[in-house]
Design an enzyme around this catalytic site. Sequence first.
Site, PDB file in Angstrom:
ATOM      1  CB  CYS A 176      -0.918   0.009   1.230  1.00 24.46           C
ATOM      2  SG  CYS A 176      -2.034   1.421   1.289  1.00 24.46           S
ATOM      3  CB  CYS A 202      -2.260   3.979   7.959  1.00 21.15           C
ATOM      4  SG  CYS A 202      -3.285   4.763   6.683  1.00 21.15           S
ATOM      5  CB  CYS A 227      -1.803  -0.197   8.199  1.00 22.13           C
ATOM      6  SG  CYS A 227      -2.370  -1.400   6.973  1.00 22.13           S
ATOM      7  CB  CYS A 267     -15.945  -7.227   5.269  1.00 16.44           C
ATOM      8  SG  CYS A 267     -17.260  -7.085   6.507  1.00 16.44           S
ATOM      9  CB  CYS A 291     -19.409  -4.583   3.854  1.00 16.20           C
ATOM     10  SG  CYS A 291     -18.686  -3.004   4.388  1.00 16.20           S
ATOM     11  CB  CYS A 328     -19.415  -0.127   7.830  1.00 16.31           C
ATOM     12  SG  CYS A 328     -18.418  -1.038   9.031  1.00 16.31           S
ATOM     13  NE  ARG A 359     -19.062  -5.439  11.995  1.00 12.03           N
ATOM     14  CZ  ARG A 359     -19.163  -4.841  10.804  1.00 12.03           C
ATOM     15  NH1 ARG A 359     -18.066  -4.549  10.122  1.00 12.03           N
ATOM     16  NH2 ARG A 359     -20.334  -4.531  10.304  1.00 12.03           N
TER      17      ARG A 359
END
Length: 409
Positions: free
Chosen positions: A65, A69, A72, A109, A142, A202, A272
């Site tokens: 990626c 972040c 992550c 998801c 999702c 979400c 959740r």
Amino acid sequence: MDLLNTLVDKGLRRELPTREEALAVLATSDDELLDVVAAAGKVRRQWFGRRVKLNYLVNLKSGLCPEDCSYCSQRLGSKAGILKYTWLKPDEATKAAAAGVAGGAKRVCLVASGRGPTDRDVDRVSQTIEAIKEQHEDVEVCACLGLLSEGQADRLRSAGADAYNHNLNTSEGTYGEITTTHTYADRVDTVQQAQSAGLSACSGLIAGMGETDADLVDVVFSLRGLDPDSVPVNFLIPIEGTPLAKEWHLTPQRCLRILAMVRFVCPDVEVRLAGGREVHLRSMQPLALNLANSIFLGDYLTTEGQSGQSDLDMIADAGFEVEGADTTTLPGHRATAGGGCGSHEDGCGSHEGGCSPCGETPEAAQDSSEAPAVGPEPAGAEPARTEPVRTDLVTVRRRGAGTDIAPNA
């Protein structure tokens, strides 16, 4: 406690607590913890009974990626030893999804690393959504693909997507300390794009990144203002090879307080219990089911969770039941309004620009002058205790999507 009685009454009326009340929940003592859980549990049962919704993650594209972040393992420059692979083919993703559905998952998801999808990526994910829906007509799908460009949410909805996930993660004031390659406003915009396209939004948070109590309350109040239908509460998994690998600030007790605070602020949304529950709640996970009405089944994106069967046993042993595909998750006033704020009997109407709690702007809600029935408490204090570093609790995923090994479901 007068505080808890007040919060229960407000939760049953879908009324927003004050910031001071939310902060007071986080400041309660261990001696008061079971009372806090019991109080928030009343609100949870009012809107969701004893049902637990199961969700299943499929990591469509892992690692590599370009975003930075800090939390992550798939970030730019990550040295974490995770699985790295490009896009799964629709049949591979469908096979992975089928394992979760067989385990009782009501929602699948579909997640992909990256800043955001290209139009070609949206076509690819749309084919996967259509393939999953063809085999599992009733399953919710999702998508979680990063920042959306104009029109992409509409295309995902047309392909059959039911929801879109994009977390705020932390407070606006501290967001720049966690990520520099995109902004908090970018994330808010993506959530609003999903809502405008008619997708169920979400959006949640990550606790345990060194934030203060005030930061936690800020992000949860911001979420209440955005009005997603589901709020995942993640607890940082400190993965070796990431900048936050040494951040072990959470105890099981603090995790329960955070979940209770989220439930009081967002009483009628799907809360959740998400990533990191096994790492930080450990043997206290069943108690958390009194606060959250939804969990992920099995593994996460790049780390392993407890076995799917252990999840099912935990739900049954704690006296809860798995929510069936024929049951509507959200309370009627939210489901019929296509989301709805939950702050008004008739819903808040359009999600254009986001829905603010009880007619207030988020700033006005934060300035509420109503005082809780408790004494002063340290609003911006860091957690008083920290956990010892327990790298033995974190296991990198080596099974399921992107591998030849059977998934955990």
